[in-house]
Design a protein around this motif. Structure first.
Motif, PDB file in Angstrom:
ATOM      1  N   VAL A  23       0.036   8.887   8.724  1.00  9.62           N
ATOM      2  CA  VAL A  23      -0.412   9.119   7.348  1.00  9.62           C
ATOM      3  C   VAL A  23      -1.919   9.310   7.324  1.00  9.62           C
ATOM      4  O   VAL A  23      -2.450  10.175   6.628  1.00  9.62           O
ATOM      5  CB  VAL A  23       0.002   7.932   6.445  1.00  9.62           C
ATOM      6  CG1 VAL A  23      -0.568   8.105   5.048  1.00  9.62           C
ATOM      7  CG2 VAL A  23       1.507   7.836   6.374  1.00  9.62           C
ATOM      8  N   LEU A  24      -2.608   8.504   8.113  1.00  9.43           N
ATOM      9  CA  LEU A  24      -4.066   8.584   8.181  1.00  9.43           C
ATOM     10  C   LEU A  24      -4.511   9.967   8.638  1.00  9.43           C
ATOM     11  O   LEU A  24      -5.457  10.546   8.104  1.00  9.43           O
ATOM     12  CB  LEU A  24      -4.566   7.520   9.163  1.00  9.43           C
ATOM     13  CG  LEU A  24      -6.012   7.106   9.079  1.00  9.43           C
ATOM     14  CD1 LEU A  24      -6.293   6.446   7.745  1.00  9.43           C
ATOM     15  CD2 LEU A  24      -6.323   6.129  10.202  1.00  9.43           C
ATOM     16  N   GLY A  25      -3.821  10.486   9.631  1.00  9.31           N
ATOM     17  CA  GLY A  25      -4.211  11.795  10.170  1.00  9.31           C
ATOM     18  C   GLY A  25      -3.758  12.937   9.288  1.00  9.31           C
ATOM     19  O   GLY A  25      -4.169  14.077   9.485  1.00  9.31           O
ATOM     20  N   THR A  74      -8.239   0.595   5.479  1.00 15.60           N
ATOM     21  CA  THR A  74      -8.727   1.918   5.855  1.00 15.60           C
ATOM     22  C   THR A  74      -7.750   2.985   5.383  1.00 15.60           C
ATOM     23  O   THR A  74      -8.146   4.018   4.839  1.00 15.60           O
ATOM     24  CB  THR A  74      -8.871   2.017   7.387  1.00 15.60           C
ATOM     25  OG1 THR A  74      -9.502   0.836   7.846  1.00 15.60           O
ATOM     26  CG2 THR A  74      -9.677   3.222   7.792  1.00 15.60           C
ATOM     27  N   LEU A  75      -6.458   2.700   5.576  1.00 15.83           N
ATOM     28  CA  LEU A  75      -5.436   3.652   5.149  1.00 15.83           C
ATOM     29  C   LEU A  75      -5.548   3.913   3.649  1.00 15.83           C
ATOM     30  O   LEU A  75      -5.547   5.060   3.195  1.00 15.83           O
ATOM     31  CB  LEU A  75      -4.050   3.106   5.492  1.00 15.83           C
ATOM     32  CG  LEU A  75      -2.880   3.936   4.973  1.00 15.83           C
ATOM     33  CD1 LEU A  75      -2.797   5.239   5.729  1.00 15.83           C
ATOM     34  CD2 LEU A  75      -1.577   3.181   5.090  1.00 15.83           C
ATOM     35  N   ARG A 120      -9.071  10.936   0.310  1.00 16.09           N
ATOM     36  CA  ARG A 120      -8.505  12.167   0.891  1.00 16.09           C
ATOM     37  C   ARG A 120      -6.996  12.004   0.938  1.00 16.09           C
ATOM     38  O   ARG A 120      -6.430  11.722   1.982  1.00 16.09           O
ATOM     39  CB  ARG A 120      -9.036  12.355   2.314  1.00 16.09           C
ATOM     40  CG  ARG A 120     -10.175  13.349   2.422  1.00 16.09           C
ATOM     41  CD  ARG A 120     -10.377  13.761   3.863  1.00 16.09           C
ATOM     42  NE  ARG A 120      -9.455  14.830   4.253  1.00 16.09           N
ATOM     43  CZ  ARG A 120      -9.724  16.125   4.073  1.00 16.09           C
ATOM     44  NH1 ARG A 120     -10.851  16.481   3.544  1.00 16.09           N
ATOM     45  NH2 ARG A 120      -8.869  17.036   4.445  1.00 16.09           N
ATOM     46  N   PRO A 121      -6.351  12.203  -0.202  1.00 14.32           N
ATOM     47  CA  PRO A 121      -4.918  11.870  -0.293  1.00 14.32           C
ATOM     48  C   PRO A 121      -4.064  12.542   0.781  1.00 14.32           C
ATOM     49  O   PRO A 121      -3.000  12.035   1.134  1.00 14.32           O
ATOM     50  CB  PRO A 121      -4.520  12.380  -1.681  1.00 14.32           C
ATOM     51  CG  PRO A 121      -5.798  12.502  -2.434  1.00 14.32           C
ATOM     52  CD  PRO A 121      -6.873  12.780  -1.437  1.00 14.32           C
ATOM     53  N   SER A 122      -4.518  13.652   1.310  1.00 16.91           N
ATOM     54  CA  SER A 122      -3.672  14.337   2.294  1.00 16.91           C
ATOM     55  C   SER A 122      -3.972  13.879   3.716  1.00 16.91           C
ATOM     56  O   SER A 122      -3.468  14.446   4.674  1.00 16.91           O
ATOM     57  CB  SER A 122      -3.875  15.847   2.173  1.00 16.91           C
ATOM     58  OG  SER A 122      -5.259  16.125   2.130  1.00 16.91           O
ATOM     59  N   GLY A 123      -4.806  12.841   3.878  1.00 10.58           N
ATOM     60  CA  GLY A 123      -5.121  12.355   5.219  1.00 10.58           C
ATOM     61  C   GLY A 123      -6.299  13.103   5.806  1.00 10.58           C
ATOM     62  O   GLY A 123      -6.847  14.036   5.191  1.00 10.58           O
ATOM     63  N   GLY A 160      -4.928  16.623   6.954  1.00  7.93           N
ATOM     64  CA  GLY A 160      -3.874  17.227   6.151  1.00  7.93           C
ATOM     65  C   GLY A 160      -4.444  18.284   5.220  1.00  7.93           C
ATOM     66  O   GLY A 160      -5.612  18.258   4.854  1.00  7.93           O
ATOM     67  N   GLN A 161      -3.622  19.264   4.861  1.00  7.77           N
ATOM     68  CA  GLN A 161      -4.053  20.283   3.914  1.00  7.77           C
ATOM     69  C   GLN A 161      -3.461  19.957   2.564  1.00  7.77           C
ATOM     70  O   GLN A 161      -2.706  19.012   2.424  1.00  7.77           O
ATOM     71  CB  GLN A 161      -3.558  21.648   4.395  1.00  7.77           C
ATOM     72  CG  GLN A 161      -3.847  21.873   5.851  1.00  7.77           C
ATOM     73  CD  GLN A 161      -4.707  23.070   6.101  1.00  7.77           C
ATOM     74  OE1 GLN A 161      -4.609  24.071   5.427  1.00  7.77           O
ATOM     75  NE2 GLN A 161      -5.579  22.963   7.085  1.00  7.77           N
ATOM     76  N   ARG A 162      -3.854  20.733   1.584  1.00  6.61           N
ATOM     77  CA  ARG A 162      -3.417  20.379   0.234  1.00  6.61           C
ATOM     78  C   ARG A 162      -1.900  20.425   0.097  1.00  6.61           C
ATOM     79  O   ARG A 162      -1.316  19.615  -0.560  1.00  6.61           O
ATOM     80  CB  ARG A 162      -4.119  21.257  -0.815  1.00  6.61           C
ATOM     81  CG  ARG A 162      -4.979  20.404  -1.730  1.00  6.61           C
ATOM     82  CD  ARG A 162      -5.864  21.251  -2.615  1.00  6.61           C
ATOM     83  NE  ARG A 162      -6.937  21.886  -1.854  1.00  6.61           N
ATOM     84  CZ  ARG A 162      -7.293  23.156  -2.003  1.00  6.61           C
ATOM     85  NH1 ARG A 162      -6.651  23.921  -2.852  1.00  6.61           N
ATOM     86  NH2 ARG A 162      -8.269  23.662  -1.294  1.00  6.61           N
ATOM     87  N   THR A 163      -1.289  21.410   0.738  1.00  2.00           N
ATOM     88  CA  THR A 163       0.175  21.435   0.702  1.00  2.00           C
ATOM     89  C   THR A 163       0.680  20.376   1.692  1.00  2.00           C
ATOM     90  O   THR A 163       0.225  20.342   2.842  1.00  2.00           O
ATOM     91  CB  THR A 163       0.732  22.802   1.127  1.00  2.00           C
ATOM     92  OG1 THR A 163       0.044  23.172   2.323  1.00  2.00           O
ATOM     93  CG2 THR A 163       0.531  23.853   0.077  1.00  2.00           C
TER      94      THR A 163
END
Lengths: 204, 312
Positions: free
Chosen positions: B251-253, B291-292, B299-302, B305-308
């Protein structure tokens, strides 16, 4: 001296043990059970070379079990694992009950009893003795609840019952009055009795 | 131990913890990328990798340290067999537990995954008992800086660390190449973007899902075996603990992102090593999960992560 805690489901304690190693500590003490990280701590202390550097590991009665050297390795633990346990050396048990228990246990299971086998044996002795002493009240009791209460009353009144490691007497809180503790060191493949420790933690 | 030595040791600890967490995290992220399911049973596949490889070593009669060609033959043979077993197992779990729920609301397979996790844990407990399990010390441990390089240092970096990194990192690189360059990898990426559209283009989505579960399971199984060789110890609950941290890594990544999962794994590994040292190990979990939360808030997408959310 420093304090730390571990998760019982964890199996990788190397990060924490590195900290202990770097601190130059002489001894790691932990209240572990055999299946909640104790053997892993000992094993990883060995892997990190802490035993070689002279750091010792100490734990309590639950680790007084041959499962620990079996899980780690008797060579690694040799002279490095201390445990406390409420009994003197097994071949020097002071009571007749204890000597018989030790002899019969060895004959039947072909090995030394672990800490908790002695506790269970003592507990069973107390239960059977209580039932025996409460027999008249049990016969006189009208219902099951009263019968149970009679046994419980007899149990709290237990006085100088000969247990494995000495007489068992309970105080008003249900604690054992005459608890004898000893320190053991794991050496040459077995736990070797070191000395007795009295209730105020003074060595005798 | 000097401060520099300590720092180097912490970095080594961080990398070693991180590399097996990253390997497990890949399975979480791949499955999520394809079917948007957090496969909570994945940590237990890692645990079963430990148990299965242990059993295989037992069958082969391996009890102590091996050397020479015997070591490599046993290691590679057992590893491939373990990968096959855990991969097929993960595929079977998908077939039995998740496939019937493919069109159900997302919560249904999620709860099923939690149930599956409990089931696997309890089966393992019945199989191998609830105590610590000793894993034979197959791989020889040689202190590299002191014994090979002739340095005098307190830093412990052994052949086992090399084994751990030497197996996990190539697998991660291999997976990245597989996803980027093969036809199956392309199909996986397409399915992750849009399962329906991919199916319309003639991609067998179910086949892609099966492959994803197989690859994820095989990676987790390898992680289990490598941790066994590395730590020589395990328990039926080891998958719960590692699974939680690996899931956090994923999830973090940025869940669904393969590079992100690896990055997250190493990040959590370092976080754990440094928090144990400079704070207190009681606080490590709190630090990891705080941290998570912080990452998810800002940065909700990690991290990667991208927006999608549907990306592999």
């Amino acid at each position: 001296m420093a304090h730390d805690g571990v998760e019982s489901v964890n199996i990788d304690f190397r990060a924490l043990l590195t900290k202990v190693k770097a601190s130059g500590a002489d001894l790691v003490y932990g209240g572990f059970l055999v299946d909640s990280g104790g053997p892993q701590i000992a094993q990883q202390m060995d892997a990190l070379g802490m035993f070689k550097a002279g750091v010792k590991f100490m734990s309590e009665d639950a680790m007084y079990s041959d499962a620990v050297p079996k899980a780690v390795s008797p060579e690694a633990l040799n002279g490095n694992l201390y445990v406390t346990f409420s009994s003197p050396a097994l071949d020097q048990l002071p009571t007749k009950t204890g000597q018989n228990f030790y002899k019969n246990y060895k004959a039947k299971y072909n090995g030394d009893p672990i800490g908790w086998s002695i506790y269970s044996y003592n507990a069973m002795l107390v239960i059977l003795d209580s039932i025996k002493r409460a027999a008249p009240q049990i016969d006189a009791a009208k219902d099951v609840a009263a019968k149970r209460q009679a046994v419980l009353d007899a149990m709290t009144a237990t006085k100088d019952l000969e247990g494995v490691a000495g007489p068992i007497t309970f105080d008003k809180n249900g604690d054992v009055v005459t608890a004898l503790f000893s320190g053991f060191l794991f050496k040459d493949g077995k736990y070797v009795w070191q000395r007795n420790i009295s209730g105020d933690m003074k060595c005798q | 131990m000097t401060q520099t030595e300590l720092l180097i040791q912490l970095l080594i600890n961080g990398v070693t913890i991180g590399s097996y967490l990253a390997l497990i995290a890949l399975g979480y992220t791949m499955v999520y990328g394809i079917i948007e399911l957090i496969n909570f049973a994945h940590g237990d596949i890692y645990m079963l990798g430990f148990m299965i490889s242990l059993t295989l070593l037992g069958v082969l009669g391996v009890r102590g340290t091996l050397g020479g060609w015997e070591l490599w033959a046993v290691l590679i043979g057992v590893m491939l067999a373990t990968m096959l077993c855990t991969g097929l197992l993960n595929m079977t779990i998908d077939r039995l537990a998740y496939k019937p729920l493919r069109r159900a609301p997302r919560l249904a397979p999620l709860i099923t995954a939690v149930g599956m996790s409990f089931m696997l844990e309890n089966l393992a407990m019945i199989w191998k008992g609830s105590s610590q399990i000793f894993y034979p010390n197959v791989f020889p441990m040689i202190d590299i800086p002191n014994q090979v390089l002739g340095m005098k240092t307190n830093v412990l970096f052994t052949t086992k660390d090399v084994l751990l990194i030497g197996v996990t990192v190539p697998l991660m690189v291999g997976l990245s190449l597989f996803i980027r360059n093969t036809k199956m990898g392309k199909a996986m990426r397409a399915t992750a973007q849009d399962r329906e559209a991919a199916a319309l283009m003639g991609i067998d989505a179910e086949n892609v899902i099966r492959t994803t579960f197989f690859v994820g399971g095989a990676l987790a199984g390898t992680a289990g075996m490598i941790v066994g060789l590395y730590l020589n110890t395990g328990r039926y609950l080891m998958g719960f603990d590692a699974g939680l941290l690996a899931f956090t890594s994923a999830v973090l990544g940025g869940i669904g992102n393969v590079t992100g999962a690896m990055l997250g794994g190493f990040f959590i590994g370092f976080l754990q090593a440094f928090s144990d040292q400079y704070l207190s190990s009681e606080w490590t979990r709190i630090i990891v999960f705080t941290t998570l939360i912080l990452v998810l808030v800002f940065r909700p997408s990690g991290l990667l992560g991208q927006r999608t959310p549907d990306k592999l």
